[in-house]
Design a protein around this motif. Structure first.
Motif, mmCIF file in Angstrom:
data_model
loop_
_atom_site.group_PDB
_atom_site.id
_atom_site.type_symbol
_atom_site.label_atom_id
_atom_site.label_comp_id
_atom_site.label_asym_id
_atom_site.label_seq_id
_atom_site.Cartn_x
_atom_site.Cartn_y
_atom_site.Cartn_z
ATOM 1 N N GLU A 40 3.003 -7.095 8.632
ATOM 2 C CA GLU A 40 4.340 -6.519 8.698
ATOM 3 C C GLU A 40 5.176 -7.088 9.840
ATOM 4 O OE1 GLU A 40 4.476 -2.212 8.140
ATOM 5 O OE2 GLU A 40 2.557 -2.353 7.078
ATOM 6 N N GLU A 43 3.188 -2.269 -0.650
ATOM 7 C CA GLU A 43 3.407 -1.126 0.238
ATOM 8 C C GLU A 43 3.839 -1.603 1.625
ATOM 9 O OE1 GLU A 43 -0.363 0.849 -0.045
ATOM 10 O OE2 GLU A 43 0.140 1.820 -1.955
ATOM 11 N N ALA A 44 3.209 -2.657 2.131
ATOM 12 C CA ALA A 44 3.574 -3.207 3.448
ATOM 13 C C ALA A 44 5.003 -3.747 3.427
ATOM 14 C CB ALA A 44 2.590 -4.309 3.841
ATOM 15 N N ARG A 71 7.478 -0.946 3.535
ATOM 16 C CA ARG A 71 7.598 -0.377 4.890
ATOM 17 C C ARG A 71 8.526 -1.233 5.744
ATOM 18 N NH1 ARG A 71 2.114 0.890 4.041
ATOM 19 N NH2 ARG A 71 1.403 -1.011 5.087
ATOM 20 N N GLN A 85 10.919 -3.065 4.583
ATOM 21 C CA GLN A 85 12.261 -2.900 4.020
ATOM 22 C C GLN A 85 12.957 -1.655 4.572
ATOM 23 O OE1 GLN A 85 12.597 -2.445 -0.290
ATOM 24 N NE2 GLN A 85 14.170 -4.032 -0.283
ATOM 25 N N LYS A 86 12.199 -0.669 5.011
ATOM 26 C CA LYS A 86 12.796 0.519 5.634
ATOM 27 C C LYS A 86 13.362 0.196 7.010
ATOM 28 C CE LYS A 86 10.005 3.911 3.198
ATOM 29 N NZ LYS A 86 8.980 4.950 3.280
ATOM 30 N N LYS A 87 12.875 -0.904 7.623
ATOM 31 C CA LYS A 87 13.328 -1.299 8.960
ATOM 32 C C LYS A 87 14.498 -2.276 8.915
ATOM 33 C CE LYS A 87 8.687 -0.809 10.841
ATOM 34 N NZ LYS A 87 7.532 -1.507 11.432
#
Length: 101
Positions: free
Chosen positions: A76, A24-25, A28, A30-32
């Motif tokens: 992250e 999950e981290a 997250r 990867q969205k950035k």
């Protein structure tokens, strides 16, 4: 100058709750910033035996471009910085052989 492609590999287990949190981290992050992600379950044949044996008691483990990066807890900000640093590193090409005229 070409930027380096970033390939992350998460060695994981379907029975590991810390692995779920780690994935999950990573998603997250990867969205950035874009990167490729492979998730290998150490209990399946898809995972090379050397890594399954090595990480049997240490999952989750994260590799970047084939090199160990971190394990257990995915921080992250640290991951994001590592990806950006990798991407900014120039790609070294072997010297070209000079051809006679």
């Amino acid at each position: 100058m070409a930027s380096r492609l970033v390939q992350l590999t998460l060695f994981s287990s379907s029975t590991c709750s810390l692995c779920t949190t780690a994935k999950e981290a990573i998603l997250r992050v990867q969205k950035k910033t874009p990167f490729s992600l492979s998730v290998l379950d150490i209990h399946r044949e898809e995972c090379p035996k050397e890594f399954a044996d090595k990480y049997i008691f240490d999952v989750p483990v994260l590799h970047m471009n084939g090199q160990f990066l971190m394990q257990h807890r995915i921080q992250e900000e640290v991951l994001l910085q590592a990806i950006e640093k990798c991407r900014a590193t120039p790609i070294l090409h072997p010297p070209q052989e000079e051809k006679p005229f």
